[in-house]
Design an enzyme around this catalytic site. Structure first.
Site, mmCIF file in Angstrom:
data_model
loop_
_atom_site.group_PDB
_atom_site.id
_atom_site.type_symbol
_atom_site.label_atom_id
_atom_site.label_comp_id
_atom_site.label_asym_id
_atom_site.label_seq_id
_atom_site.Cartn_x
_atom_site.Cartn_y
_atom_site.Cartn_z
ATOM 1 N N GLU A 104 12.780 6.181 48.171
ATOM 2 C CA GLU A 104 13.132 5.189 48.866
ATOM 3 C C GLU A 104 14.722 4.930 49.077
ATOM 4 O O GLU A 104 15.394 4.029 49.112
ATOM 5 C CB GLU A 104 12.572 3.905 48.720
ATOM 6 C CG GLU A 104 11.224 3.740 48.524
ATOM 7 C CD GLU A 104 10.516 3.525 49.965
ATOM 8 O OE1 GLU A 104 11.320 3.861 51.102
ATOM 9 O OE2 GLU A 104 9.309 3.261 49.842
ATOM 10 N N GLN A 106 16.682 5.331 51.435
ATOM 11 C CA GLN A 106 17.487 4.745 52.443
ATOM 12 C C GLN A 106 17.621 3.335 52.098
ATOM 13 O O GLN A 106 18.657 2.673 52.982
ATOM 14 C CB GLN A 106 16.539 4.765 53.659
ATOM 15 C CG GLN A 106 15.274 3.790 53.699
ATOM 16 C CD GLN A 106 14.345 4.034 52.821
ATOM 17 O OE1 GLN A 106 13.884 5.280 52.270
ATOM 18 N NE2 GLN A 106 13.189 3.342 52.469
#
Ligand SMILES: [Zn+2]
Length: 249
Positions: A104, A106
């Site tokens: 993850e 981002q």
């Protein structure tokens, strides 16, 4: 013909791999598959996940399909370092680590882009899994590092610096086609049977990024006024079934 001789003084460049796609596309499973393969090859791997991604388990990365069975005692996932800032990854990385796997990505600020390049230069392989689009179908925005003036960066930069990338599709829950988008739905009302009614989220609601965490804001709201249903939920949808309310034309 002259043959190229490898320069023994130069360390090998670390490979940057990016696994990307919408929610529910199996990015975590693919990341974990690569981590397990690397371990079989006796590579030293360290796994990192952002503190915000605490949906299922605090310190393990779990594939979504196992999430419902998530239990502190079930060691089905891989142990992960939970980090809030990329500098923590730099601090936790051991000298003999061959591969840094980051789930993850981002949700971590933009200093991670430079860190990934640095690791690669140092000969460390990097595997990232990330959401490539937000719920508006725009490249997922990355928050600037604290004190940084930079802004408007997005996950496209990871794809640009990657040596290899894999785009995964989910399945559209409406029609069953390949899904490349994450549908955000917000709680609209609760019907007479007590069931929640969700509607496509407006273009102008917040995108969850580090520092502007909607989940954290909601948790605060939950603490103040407990609610039965989450304010927003997500599902995978194809382009034809994906709806953004108030979307500028
Ligand atoms: Zn569809």
């Amino acid at each position: 013909m002259k043959t190229l001789q490898p320069d023994q003084n130069k360390p090998a460049v670390g490979k940057i791999s990016v696994i990307h796609g919408p929610m529910f596309s199996g990015k975590t499973e693919e990341l974990l598959r690569r981590v397990r393969r690397a371990k079989i090859a006796r590579k030293k791997v360290q796994l990192f996940k952002p503190a915000i991604d605490n949906r299922y388990h605090a310190t393990q990365v779990l594939p979504h399909f196992l999430a419902q069975a998530a239990d502190e005692s079930v060691q089905v996932g891989e142990a992960a370092h939970v980090v809030s800032h990329p500098r923590e990854i730099a601090a936790l990385l051991k000298n003999d680590t061959d591969i840094a796997a980051i789930e993850e990505a981002q949700f971590l600020d933009d200093s991670l882009i430079d860190l990934v390049r640095r690791f690669s230069r140092q000969g460390i392989d990097v595997i990232l899994s990330l959401l490539d689009q937000d719920y508006r179908r725009l490249p997922f925005p990355i928050a600037p590092a604290p004190g940084s003036e930079s802004g408007s960066r997005n996950v496209g930069e990871y794809l640009a610096i990657a040596h290899e990338s894999l785009k995964l599709a989910a399945i559209c829950v409406v029609c069953g086609q390949d899904a490349h988008h994450s549908q955000k739905l917000t709680l609209s009302s609760v019907n007479s049977e007590g069931k929640p009614i969700y509607k496509p989220a407006s273009f102008f609601t917040e995108v969850v990024t580090v520092g502007t965490s909607q989940e954290l804001t909601q948790n605060k709201l939950f603490a103040e006024k407990p609610r039965e249903f989450p304010e927003s939920i997500y599902e995978a949808r194809c382009r034809y079934c994906h709806v953004v309310a108030d979307e500028p034309q």
